[in-house]
Structure formats: C-alpha cells, structure tokens
Design a protein around this motif. Structure first.
Motif, PDB file in Angstrom:
ATOM      1  N   TYR A   1       0.823  -1.206   0.000  1.00  0.00           N
ATOM      2  CA  TYR A   1       0.000   0.000   0.000  1.00  0.00           C
ATOM      3  C   TYR A   1       0.858   1.258   0.000  1.00  0.00           C
ATOM      4  CZ  TYR A   1      -3.490   3.405   1.371  1.00  0.00           C
ATOM      5  OH  TYR A   1      -4.303   4.500   1.409  1.00  0.00           O
ATOM      6  N   GLY A   2       1.965   1.222   0.708  1.00  0.00           N
ATOM      7  CA  GLY A   2       2.845   2.387   0.785  1.00  0.00           C
ATOM      8  C   GLY A   2       3.775   2.546  -0.393  1.00  0.00           C
ATOM      9  N   GLY A   3       3.834   1.578  -1.292  1.00  0.00           N
ATOM     10  CA  GLY A   3       4.719   1.641  -2.451  1.00  0.00           C
ATOM     11  C   GLY A   3       5.412   0.314  -2.670  1.00  0.00           C
ATOM     12  N   SER A   4       6.339   0.299  -3.595  1.00  0.00           N
ATOM     13  CA  SER A   4       7.086  -0.925  -3.888  1.00  0.00           C
ATOM     14  C   SER A   4       8.177  -1.125  -2.851  1.00  0.00           C
ATOM     15  CB  SER A   4       7.712  -0.845  -5.275  1.00  0.00           C
ATOM     16  OG  SER A   4       6.717  -0.848  -6.253  1.00  0.00           O
ATOM     17  N   ALA A   5       8.528  -2.386  -2.647  1.00  0.00           N
ATOM     18  CA  ALA A   5       9.584  -2.725  -1.705  1.00  0.00           C
ATOM     19  C   ALA A   5      10.487  -3.774  -2.341  1.00  0.00           C
ATOM     20  CB  ALA A   5       8.999  -3.263  -0.405  1.00  0.00           C
ATOM     21  N   ALA A   6      11.779  -3.657  -2.088  1.00  0.00           N
ATOM     22  CA  ALA A   6      12.750  -4.675  -2.496  1.00  0.00           C
ATOM     23  C   ALA A   6      13.034  -5.539  -1.276  1.00  0.00           C
ATOM     24  CB  ALA A   6      14.015  -4.023  -3.007  1.00  0.00           C
ATOM     25  N   VAL A   7      12.844  -6.846  -1.428  1.00  0.00           N
ATOM     26  CA  VAL A   7      13.040  -7.779  -0.318  1.00  0.00           C
ATOM     27  C   VAL A   7      14.189  -8.707  -0.675  1.00  0.00           C
ATOM     28  CG1 VAL A   7      11.971  -9.573   1.092  1.00  0.00           C
ATOM     29  CG2 VAL A   7      10.584  -7.678   0.237  1.00  0.00           C
ATOM     30  N   ASN A   8      15.153  -8.825   0.223  1.00  0.00           N
ATOM     31  CA  ASN A   8      16.271  -9.760   0.078  1.00  0.00           C
ATOM     32  C   ASN A   8      16.158 -10.781   1.199  1.00  0.00           C
ATOM     33  OD1 ASN A   8      17.582  -8.344  -2.093  1.00  0.00           O
ATOM     34  ND2 ASN A   8      18.146  -6.812  -0.571  1.00  0.00           N
ATOM     35  N   LEU A   9      16.247 -12.045   0.829  1.00  0.00           N
ATOM     36  CA  LEU A   9      16.070 -13.132   1.789  1.00  0.00           C
ATOM     37  C   LEU A   9      17.229 -14.100   1.643  1.00  0.00           C
ATOM     38  CD1 LEU A   9      14.176 -14.562   3.838  1.00  0.00           C
ATOM     39  CD2 LEU A   9      13.134 -15.705   1.881  1.00  0.00           C
ATOM     40  N   ARG A  10      17.820 -14.485   2.757  1.00  0.00           N
ATOM     41  CA  ARG A  10      18.925 -15.441   2.752  1.00  0.00           C
ATOM     42  C   ARG A  10      18.413 -16.807   3.187  1.00  0.00           C
ATOM     43  NH1 ARG A  10      23.722 -13.941   5.997  1.00  0.00           N
ATOM     44  NH2 ARG A  10      24.704 -15.407   4.608  1.00  0.00           N
ATOM     45  N   MET A  11      18.772 -17.821   2.413  1.00  0.00           N
ATOM     46  CA  MET A  11      18.418 -19.203   2.727  1.00  0.00           C
ATOM     47  C   MET A  11      19.713 -19.996   2.868  1.00  0.00           C
ATOM     48  SD  MET A  11      15.031 -19.385   2.562  1.00  0.00           S
ATOM     49  CE  MET A  11      14.585 -21.063   2.195  1.00  0.00           C
ATOM     50  N   GLU A  12      19.646 -21.100   3.636  1.00  0.00           N
ATOM     51  CA  GLU A  12      20.809 -21.985   3.744  1.00  0.00           C
ATOM     52  C   GLU A  12      20.382 -23.404   3.430  1.00  0.00           C
ATOM     53  OE1 GLU A  12      22.323 -21.563   7.668  1.00  0.00           O
ATOM     54  OE2 GLU A  12      20.494 -22.259   8.629  1.00  0.00           O
ATOM     55  N   GLN A  13      21.333 -24.146   2.880  1.00  0.00           N
ATOM     56  CA  GLN A  13      21.063 -25.517   2.496  1.00  0.00           C
ATOM     57  C   GLN A  13      21.124 -26.404   3.731  1.00  0.00           C
ATOM     58  OE1 GLN A  13      23.509 -26.781  -0.729  1.00  0.00           O
ATOM     59  NE2 GLN A  13      22.732 -28.870  -0.714  1.00  0.00           N
ATOM     60  N   VAL A  14      20.139 -27.303   3.876  1.00  0.00           N
ATOM     61  CA  VAL A  14      20.071 -28.189   5.034  1.00  0.00           C
ATOM     62  C   VAL A  14      20.974 -29.400   4.846  1.00  0.00           C
ATOM     63  CG1 VAL A  14      18.537 -29.630   6.424  1.00  0.00           C
ATOM     64  CG2 VAL A  14      17.740 -27.430   5.581  1.00  0.00           C
ATOM     65  N   ASP A  15      20.965 -29.980   3.639  1.00  0.00           N
ATOM     66  CA  ASP A  15      21.808 -31.147   3.376  1.00  0.00           C
ATOM     67  C   ASP A  15      23.041 -30.717   2.567  1.00  0.00           C
ATOM     68  OD1 ASP A  15      20.875 -30.706   0.833  1.00  0.00           O
ATOM     69  OD2 ASP A  15      19.616 -32.485   0.752  1.00  0.00           O
ATOM     70  N   GLY A  16      23.985 -31.599   2.406  1.00  0.00           N
ATOM     71  CA  GLY A  16      25.235 -31.266   1.705  1.00  0.00           C
ATOM     72  C   GLY A  16      25.247 -31.669   0.245  1.00  0.00           C
ATOM     73  N   ALA A  17      24.118 -32.151  -0.288  1.00  0.00           N
ATOM     74  CA  ALA A  17      24.084 -32.607  -1.680  1.00  0.00           C
ATOM     75  C   ALA A  17      24.223 -31.417  -2.630  1.00  0.00           C
ATOM     76  CB  ALA A  17      22.763 -33.334  -1.940  1.00  0.00           C
ATOM     77  N   PRO A  18      24.816 -31.650  -3.813  1.00  0.00           N
ATOM     78  CA  PRO A  18      24.962 -30.551  -4.777  1.00  0.00           C
ATOM     79  C   PRO A  18      23.590 -30.010  -5.214  1.00  0.00           C
ATOM     80  CG  PRO A  18      26.075 -32.560  -5.550  1.00  0.00           C
ATOM     81  CD  PRO A  18      25.366 -32.899  -4.284  1.00  0.00           C
ATOM     82  N   VAL A  19      23.545 -28.702  -5.464  1.00  0.00           N
ATOM     83  CA  VAL A  19      22.304 -28.047  -5.861  1.00  0.00           C
ATOM     84  C   VAL A  19      22.419 -27.612  -7.315  1.00  0.00           C
ATOM     85  CG1 VAL A  19      20.764 -26.097  -5.428  1.00  0.00           C
ATOM     86  CG2 VAL A  19      21.928 -27.222  -3.522  1.00  0.00           C
ATOM     87  N   GLN A  20      21.428 -27.993  -8.106  1.00  0.00           N
ATOM     88  CA  GLN A  20      21.378 -27.584  -9.508  1.00  0.00           C
ATOM     89  C   GLN A  20      20.881 -26.147  -9.591  1.00  0.00           C
ATOM     90  OE1 GLN A  20      21.686 -29.723 -12.353  1.00  0.00           O
ATOM     91  NE2 GLN A  20      22.342 -31.477 -11.151  1.00  0.00           N
ATOM     92  N   ASP A  21      21.329 -25.406 -10.598  1.00  0.00           N
ATOM     93  CA  ASP A  21      20.853 -24.032 -10.805  1.00  0.00           C
ATOM     94  C   ASP A  21      19.365 -23.985 -11.108  1.00  0.00           C
ATOM     95  OD1 ASP A  21      23.301 -22.943 -10.330  1.00  0.00           O
ATOM     96  OD2 ASP A  21      23.868 -22.798 -12.445  1.00  0.00           O
ATOM     97  N   THR A  22      18.828 -25.073 -11.642  1.00  0.00           N
ATOM     98  CA  THR A  22      17.421 -25.099 -12.037  1.00  0.00           C
ATOM     99  C   THR A  22      16.520 -25.741 -10.986  1.00  0.00           C
ATOM    100  OG1 THR A  22      17.774 -27.200 -13.174  1.00  0.00           O
ATOM    101  CG2 THR A  22      18.001 -25.175 -14.488  1.00  0.00           C
TER     102      THR A  22
END
Length: 166
Positions: free
Chosen positions: A9-30
């Motif tokens: 309502y007050g305007g646009s907002a940029a939100v940045n969120l940090r996540m961490e991986q729980v397991d150690g398996a490789p993560v694909q970009d997709t």
C-alpha cells in the motif's frame, strides 16, 4: 540469496532473503525452491478532506450530502516480514537478524483520494447541530516507479459529530 519486489500500500519494496542448504548434496541451478513469506505493513495516514456539502429540508432535521477530494499524507509506513517458511526440505531461512532486508522505495508522501457521505443533521439551536452520516472513501489508482499498479484502500465508516455555526 533471493531478491524479489513486493507491491504494498505504501509503495514498492525490495526484499532480500537469505536461505541456507540443510543437506550437503549438490544443488542444480534449475532446482525449484518454494517459500511461504508473510509480511505485515503498518501505516499512519493524515487525511485532509476538501468537501462540498449540500443540505436538504426545512426545520430542525436536514439531510446532508458531502462529496469531494482528500489529500493523504503518509506519516509513518513500516513493512516487515513476520514469517518465513521453506516448503522445500533442502533449504531453510537463515536464522538471525541479517537473514532478510526490506527496503521501501520512496513513492512520495502525498497522494489523492475521494470521499462520499450522506446522512442526517439535527439542529439543536441556531449555532449547534448534531450530524450522523455513513461514509465511503478511497484512493485514486497509483503506480510505482516501474508503472506497476499499487494496492488501493477503501473504507466504509460512520461519522458522528457536532457542528458549530458562527
């Protein structure tokens, strides 16, 4: 790190969120990531109406109709993320105070709206009357700097008051 835009309502907002991986398996970009994010917005507005009034009837009881524009000023606008839940078993939000940031874009503190009300006025004396009237008010459509439509606000109310005539 994830970044997204949020229209509030007050305007646009940029939100940045940090996540961490729980397991150690490789993560694909997709690899898809699903999050549920709940935000809360608190605003304080000062509304200044410029209204035209019309009174109908004779005697002590009159009908009143008011319509016009409102100038709306943001006094305070706060946006916060109140809950972050990962719907993916491989990622979770980083815990701590630096796990997300919310940056509201400056949209200006002033915008226009409209007002419509109709009700009854009872004159107690030549100088004093009581008024009760249901009202409807809202905002004219607004866009953010990118041209995207911002959420609008509508309100229904009941105005009760005393008029004093000089």
């Amino acid at each position: 790190d994830f970044t997204y835009d949020l229209n509030t309502y007050g305007g646009s907002a940029a939100v940045n969120l940090r996540m961490e991986q729980v397991d150690g398996a490789p993560v694909q970009d997709t690899e898809p990531i699903s999050l549920r994010i709940k935000t809360s917005e608190r605003t304080q507005l000062l509304r200044i109406p410029l209204l035209m009034a019309y009174r109908l009837g004779n005697g002590r009881l009159h009908s009143t109709i008011k319509a016009g524009l409102t100038g709306n000023f943001f006094l305070k606008n706060e946006l916060d993320i109140s809950a972050r839940v990962s719907q993916s078993s491989r990622f979770q939000p980083v815990q701590g105070s630096d796990s997300y940031t919310v940056q509201l874009e400056n949209q200006g503190k002033f915008f226009m709206g409209y007002w419509l009300s109709a009700g009854a006025e009872f004159k107690l004396s030549r100088h004093v009357s009581f008024v009760a009237e249901p009202s409807f008010s809202g905002d004219f459509p607004r866009n953010d700097a990118s041209g995207r439509r911002l959420p609008e606000h509508f309100s229904l109310g009941l105005n009760v008051g005393v008029n004093y005539y000089f």
